[in-house]
Write an enzyme that holds these catalytic residues in place. Structure first.
Site, PDB file in Angstrom:
ATOM      1  N   GLU A  55       1.321   3.779   2.875  1.00 15.53           N
ATOM      2  CA  GLU A  55       1.866   3.320   4.160  1.00 15.53           C
ATOM      3  C   GLU A  55       3.389   3.385   4.076  1.00 15.53           C
ATOM      4  O   GLU A  55       4.081   2.369   3.980  1.00 15.53           O
ATOM      5  CB  GLU A  55       1.382   1.893   4.449  1.00 15.53           C
ATOM      6  CG  GLU A  55      -0.132   1.816   4.594  1.00 15.53           C
ATOM      7  CD  GLU A  55      -0.664   0.388   4.692  1.00 15.53           C
ATOM      8  OE1 GLU A  55       0.127  -0.577   4.669  1.00 15.53           O
ATOM      9  OE2 GLU A  55      -1.897   0.252   4.781  1.00 15.53           O
ATOM     10  N   HIS A  80       2.855  -3.634   6.966  1.00 16.43           N
ATOM     11  CA  HIS A  80       1.803  -2.658   6.672  1.00 16.43           C
ATOM     12  C   HIS A  80       1.710  -1.687   7.848  1.00 16.43           C
ATOM     13  O   HIS A  80       2.413  -1.798   8.836  1.00 16.43           O
ATOM     14  CB  HIS A  80       0.437  -3.357   6.502  1.00 16.43           C
ATOM     15  CG  HIS A  80       0.281  -4.115   5.215  1.00 16.43           C
ATOM     16  ND1 HIS A  80      -0.459  -3.634   4.163  1.00 16.43           N
ATOM     17  CD2 HIS A  80       0.758  -5.324   4.812  1.00 16.43           C
ATOM     18  CE1 HIS A  80      -0.429  -4.511   3.160  1.00 16.43           C
ATOM     19  NE2 HIS A  80       0.303  -5.558   3.532  1.00 16.43           N
ATOM     20  N   HIS A  97       0.857  -1.188   0.000  1.00 19.30           N
ATOM     21  CA  HIS A  97       0.000   0.000   0.000  1.00 19.30           C
ATOM     22  C   HIS A  97       0.897   1.244   0.000  1.00 19.30           C
ATOM     23  O   HIS A  97       1.617   1.492   0.961  1.00 19.30           O
ATOM     24  CB  HIS A  97      -0.903  -0.004   1.235  1.00 19.30           C
ATOM     25  CG  HIS A  97      -1.972  -1.065   1.171  1.00 19.30           C
ATOM     26  ND1 HIS A  97      -2.333  -1.823   2.252  1.00 19.30           N
ATOM     27  CD2 HIS A  97      -2.743  -1.473   0.129  1.00 19.30           C
ATOM     28  CE1 HIS A  97      -3.304  -2.664   1.875  1.00 19.30           C
ATOM     29  NE2 HIS A  97      -3.562  -2.468   0.604  1.00 19.30           N
ATOM     30  N   GLU A 112       1.758  -5.225  11.258  1.00 22.29           N
ATOM     31  CA  GLU A 112       1.052  -3.943  11.171  1.00 22.29           C
ATOM     32  C   GLU A 112       1.694  -2.972  12.156  1.00 22.29           C
ATOM     33  O   GLU A 112       1.553  -3.116  13.377  1.00 22.29           O
ATOM     34  CB  GLU A 112      -0.429  -4.129  11.530  1.00 22.29           C
ATOM     35  CG  GLU A 112      -1.276  -4.772  10.440  1.00 22.29           C
ATOM     36  CD  GLU A 112      -1.771  -3.764   9.397  1.00 22.29           C
ATOM     37  OE1 GLU A 112      -1.557  -2.542   9.581  1.00 22.29           O
ATOM     38  OE2 GLU A 112      -2.373  -4.214   8.407  1.00 22.29           O
TER      39      GLU A 112
HETATM   40 ZN   LIG Z   1      -1.638  -2.014   4.152  1.00 22.15          ZN
END
Ligand SMILES: [Zn+2]
Length: 233
Positions: A51, A155, A48, A208
């Site tokens: 990010e 992420h 992404h 994350e």
């Molecule tokens: Zn992500």
């Protein structure tokens, strides 16, 4: 100079392999261990593009280690077009983490609902078909080629270690980072890399990062990431 002060290089160095091209023609790069071009672990970030924490942290950790000590394959940014435009999606507006060829892939648009910090809904395409995007196809080919047993995908910003199997590496990472270990992130993700990994017998840990400044993230998480990169985890 104290032993605790390390020198950080201005560039990552080494010679990454180009495993494909983005929609906009940017190279998709992977760093492989110098000693043996065979590895069981792939660490990647930046699927992404909005990010930036992941690519910044991964670059920082790579620039702190001697690349001769690298034991993993490393992709600093899996979506370079997204990172340069600041978009979650690739240059076709596709959420690459919904574009994998999985049984649960869905043609429905992906909606990221609003929350207090992001007041607007974001609607992204999962692609015209599974693996429609060059970034996904190239990564699939790379996975086929290097056959990692474990992938760690970075992420942000849910602040947890997500591993449906709670493997020893995930438990170690949770301990080292202080981030809670969870078995899922609480909402369905059709066509995600996680679904693909599950269907294809690849262990996937999704790291994350939490909501924090880039400075805090580098200071707090580089030691654990260096442990993973150099096979000390
Ligand atoms: Zn992500």
């Amino acid at each position: 100079m104290s032993d605790t002060i390390k020198t950080i290089r201005g560039t990552i160095g080494g010679e990454p392999i180009i495993y494909g091209e983005s929609v906009q023609g940017l190279p998709l790069e992977v760093w492989l261990p110098e000693k043996e071009r065979e590895t069981h672990t792939l660490i990647m970030a930046g699927q992404h593009g909005d990010e930036a924490e992941g690519p910044v942290l991964l670059s920082y950790a790579l620039r702190l280690i001697d690349l001769a000590d690298l034991t993993c394959a490393v992709i600093v940014t899996a979506n370079p077009d997204g990172l340069r435009y600041g978009t979650r999606a690739n240059a076709n507006g596709v959420d690459l983490n919904r574009n994998w060829s999985t049984k649960n892939w869905s043609p429905e648009m992906v909606i990221y609902p609003q929350d207090s910090e992001n007041p607007d809904d974001l609607t992204l395409s999962p692609g015209t078909e599974p693996a429609s995007e060059p970034e996904t196809q190239a990564l699939l080919n790379l996975l086929e080629d290097i056959k990692p047993r474990l992938v760690i995908s970075i992420h942000s910003a849910l602040g947890c270690i997500d591993d449906p199997h709670s493997t020893p590496t995930a438990k170690w990472l949770s301990q080292e980072t202080g981030l809670p270990l969870v078995e899922n992130i609480g909402y369905p993700t059709p066509g995600s890399f996680g679904s693909w990994a599950q269907e294809n017998g690849v262990e996937l840990i999704t790291w994350e990062l939490p909501r924090a400044s880039l400075h805090e993230i580098k200071a707090k998480y580089a030691p654990a990431l260096i442990g993973l990169l150099t096979g000390k985890a």
